[in-house]
Design a protein around this motif. Structure first.
Motif, short mmCIF file in Angstrom:
data_model
loop_
_atom_site.label_atom_id
_atom_site.label_comp_id
_atom_site.label_asym_id
_atom_site.label_seq_id
_atom_site.Cartn_x
_atom_site.Cartn_y
_atom_site.Cartn_z
N SER A 152 0.74 -1.10 -0.12
CA SER A 152 0.14 0.08 -0.21
C SER A 152 0.41 1.28 -0.24
N ALA A 153 2.93 1.33 0.67
CA ALA A 153 2.92 2.45 0.77
C ALA A 153 3.24 2.48 -0.71
N ARG A 154 3.86 1.50 -1.19
CA ARG A 154 4.53 1.48 -2.54
C ARG A 154 3.50 2.14 -3.82
N GLN A 155 2.22 2.09 -3.96
CA GLN A 155 1.70 2.58 -4.77
C GLN A 155 0.96 3.24 -4.52
N THR A 156 0.72 4.56 -2.47
CA THR A 156 0.89 5.33 -2.76
C THR A 156 2.20 6.13 -2.65
N LYS A 157 3.37 5.62 -3.06
CA LYS A 157 4.23 6.56 -3.39
C LYS A 157 4.01 7.32 -4.99
N VAL A 158 3.84 5.64 -5.69
CA VAL A 158 3.32 6.05 -7.01
C VAL A 158 2.34 6.83 -6.87
N ALA A 159 1.55 6.94 -7.04
CA ALA A 159 -0.15 8.00 -6.79
C ALA A 159 1.01 9.07 -6.53
N MET A 160 1.27 9.18 -5.45
CA MET A 160 1.71 10.47 -5.67
C MET A 160 2.32 11.20 -6.09
N ALA A 162 2.59 10.78 -9.46
CA ALA A 162 2.38 10.45 -10.73
C ALA A 162 1.38 11.87 -10.73
N MET A 163 0.91 12.15 -9.16
CA MET A 163 -0.10 13.57 -9.12
C MET A 163 1.21 14.78 -8.88
N ASP A 164 1.99 14.87 -8.59
CA ASP A 164 3.11 15.29 -8.68
C ASP A 164 3.47 16.33 -9.49
N ALA A 165 3.62 14.91 -10.82
CA ALA A 165 3.84 14.93 -12.68
C ALA A 165 2.91 15.84 -12.98
N GLU A 166 1.85 15.10 -12.79
CA GLU A 166 0.70 16.17 -13.30
C GLU A 166 0.07 17.24 -12.68
#
Length: 202
Positions: A152-160, A162-166
């Motif tokens: 879950s932490a890994r998925q959250t890090k990837v999602a964050m 991606a959001m920063d890039a957007e």
């Protein structure tokens, strides 16, 4: 040959059905009712039930038999046949310490005088096996929770990320045309100011 074991087909009980008796005088069906604790009485007066030639001892197996079904309580436990004893050399032999009696059909309680310690007060598998199984189950549960949290932490890090890039892409998209428009406006105003330079001074 001794010892002899007798099989009881039935017991007929005569009970007083009157409703005007004292509380402890009502009859109860059973071998050891709370109002008439038979086992407690026998244990407390064991000398009246044995002598030097016939000492009390718990029996586990040794009844005559021809097949394994003669030495078991029978029935099913889920999908598994419940086997409490087996026939060995035409004598019953109990498979577990928790079953006794001549034909291994009696559950042995924790008051056994032949065994001591925690094991004598329990039924079923050994306590050590139960504790080991509980520890293994706990460790597997803890490992499962740890892996789930890590994933879950890994998925959250990837999602964050991606959001920063957007956000950065959106910010770049907004600032690009705005600065261009501002520079266009500045040059247009400069041109207008130069054309009408004399109007600035009255």
């Amino acid at each position: 040959a001794f010892p002899l074991y007798l099989k009881i087909d039935y017991i007929r009980l005569y009970q007083d059905l009157g409703d005007d008796l004292e509380a402890d005088n009502y009859m109860h069906v059973g071998c050891d009712p709370e109002t008439h604790p038979t086992k407690q009485w026998i244990d407390a007066h064991i000398d009246e039930y044995e002598d030097d030639d016939n000492k009390h001892k718990e029996v586990a197996g040794k009844a005559f038999c021809t097949v394994n079904d003669d030495c078991t309580i029978g029935g099913n436990l889920g999908k598994t046949l419940l086997k409490t004893g087996k026939c060995v050399n035409q004598r019953c032999e109990c498979l577990y310490h928790s079953w006794g009696g001549p034909r291994c059909t009696t559950a042995i309680s924790g008051s056994s005088s032949s065994e001591t310690g925690l094991m004598s007060r329990t039924f079923g598998p050994p306590v050590e096996a139960s504790i080991a199984l509980a520890v293994v189950a706990f460790l597997l549960s803890a490992a499962s929770v740890y892996m789930a949290v890590k994933k879950s932490a890994r998925q959250t890090k990837v999602a964050m990320a991606a959001m920063d890039a957007e956000r950065k892409a959106a910010a770049n998209a907004e600032t690009g045309p705005t600065s261009e428009t501002s520079s266009n406006r500045g040059s247009h105003l400069a041109a207008v100011s130069k054309d009408n330079y004399h109007q600035n001074f009255v």
